[in-house]
Structures are given as structure tokens and as C-alpha cells.
Enzyme design. Structure first.
Site, short mmCIF file in Angstrom:
data_model
loop_
_atom_site.label_atom_id
_atom_site.label_comp_id
_atom_site.label_asym_id
_atom_site.label_seq_id
_atom_site.Cartn_x
_atom_site.Cartn_y
_atom_site.Cartn_z
N CYS A 30 -71.59 -29.54 108.71
CA CYS A 30 -72.66 -30.61 109.10
C CYS A 30 -72.99 -30.69 110.50
O CYS A 30 -71.92 -30.41 111.29
CB CYS A 30 -71.96 -32.13 108.71
N HIS A 34 -76.10 -32.93 100.05
CA HIS A 34 -75.32 -33.19 101.34
C HIS A 34 -76.27 -34.29 102.08
O HIS A 34 -75.89 -35.28 102.54
CB HIS A 34 -74.94 -31.82 101.79
N GLU A 35 -77.50 -33.90 102.11
CA GLU A 35 -78.50 -34.72 102.91
C GLU A 35 -78.75 -35.98 102.17
O GLU A 35 -78.74 -37.30 102.86
CB GLU A 35 -79.74 -34.17 103.12
N HIS A 70 -76.23 -38.42 103.38
CA HIS A 70 -76.21 -38.93 104.61
C HIS A 70 -77.02 -40.33 104.44
O HIS A 70 -76.78 -41.48 105.27
CB HIS A 70 -76.89 -38.06 105.62
#
Length: 191
Positions: free
Chosen positions: A108, A150-151, A154
């Protein structure tokens, strides 16, 4: 304009983000700045919280990874017919995830110099608005699905280190504390 990337330990990375107003006149410029920021940091994804905005917006570039992989290696990361994407995701919602999972290394931009194995679903279906503010519902798999997840995490206040096994996380504590204190060197601007 290249923007500084928020460092692990900054509370904005732990916030659940709010919807983006599609009428925001600054949205196109923000998206352009995010692409420039991600590209200059050699990333494959970037979420708005990583540049200090607690909104449900992220970008993904898996096209570059597809292009640099050898054809025989692509089969392990990309579904047949998937050549990677360059895509903007606004107000995204993952609506389906496969039971089939796979484990692969993740890193990241907000947690530089650290990477660990993370288990994620191989396939997802996601609803979102694209950069033209058109509603999309699309299925993605493999590496592209991994980067999207993954994003997306966030925007939910979740970091990939939250998804690794507890022992591996314990072993990372020292490095994570140093990163949170700013004791890390990167080729891109951090905040």
C-alpha cells in the site's frame, strides 16, 4: 498536480467515507490529480482517503501490470479476456463476492516498504459511477478484483494489514510504528 499521500497512522485512513456528490465541480480535477499522484508513486490503485479526502472514490490501474507480465504469468493473475483496467470508481458498492479465494502479496502506498499475503475473493461484482458519471455494474476477477477490493476497503476505513493473520500483524508492529512516526523514505511525497 501530484498530491501527498497520507501515511499509516493518520486517522483519515480509518474513517468510513461518505458518498461523492456527482455535482461537485472540482471532482474531475481531483480525479486527474489522483491519477497523476498514483502514477508518480508507481501504484496500481489509490483511494481518496489516501490523499486526505474522506469520500467514496478510488482509481485502479491493472493494465500496467498486465502489460509487464509474461504471457504465461498472466494466467495466474488475470481471467481470460481481462487485459487489466484503467478505471475510476465513484460511490462503489461490492454487491457480490465469490466463495473462491486466493492469497497473494499486497502492499500500500500509505504503508511503504511493507507487504504481506492477503486472502481475498477471486471474483466480485461491483456497482459504481465511472469518470463520466455513468452507472456501471461489472464483474471482475483475479488481480483486477484484488486491487479493486483493496481500494474499496480504503473507503470503508479498512487497511490490508487488518486482513492479515494476527501473528503476521504482530510481527509488523515495529515497522508500522516507525511508518506512523514518519520514519520512512519514499520516492513520493507523504503527509
Amino acid at each position: 498536480m501530484e498530491l501527498p499521500i497520507e501515511t499509516y497512522g493518520n486517522q483519515i485512513l480509518r474513517q468510513k467515507c461518505v458518498d461523492v456528490s456527482l455535482n461537485d465541480t472540482n471532482l474531475k480535477v481531483l480525479i486527474e490529480n489522483m491519477w497523476e499522484t498514483m502514477d508518480s508513486a508507481n501504484g496500481c490503485g489509490l483511494a481518496a482517503p489516501q490523499i486526505g479526502k474522506a469520500i467514496r472514490l478510488f482509481i485502479v490501474n491493472t493494465k500496467t501490470t498486465f502489460d509487464i507480465l509474461q504471457p504465461e504469468d498472466r494466467k495466474g493473475y488475470f481471467k481470460e479476456g481481462d487485459e487489466g483496467i484503467l478505471e475510476t470508481f465513484i460511490n462503489a458498492q461490492i454487491i457480490q463476492s465469490s466463495e473462491e479465494e486466493w492469497e497473494d502479496n499486497e502492499g500500500c502506498l500509505s504503508i511503504p516498504s511493507v507487504s504481506k499475503e492477503v486472502k481475498r475473493p477471486w471474483n466480485i461484482v461491483i456497482e459504481y459511477f465511472d469518470s463520466n458519471f455513468k452507472k456501471q455494474t461489472r464483474a471482475f476477477g483475479g488481480y483486477t478484483a484484488r486491487v479493486i477490493q483493496h481500494e474499496y476497503d480504503h473507503t470503508q476505513g479498512i487497511l490490508y494489514v487488518d486482513r492479515i493473520n494476527p501473528l503476521a500483524r504482530k510481527l509488523l508492529e515495529g515497522k508500522l510504528k516507525k511508518i506512523a512516526k514518519g520514519q520512512v523514505v519514499t520516492k513520493y511525497r507523504m503527509k
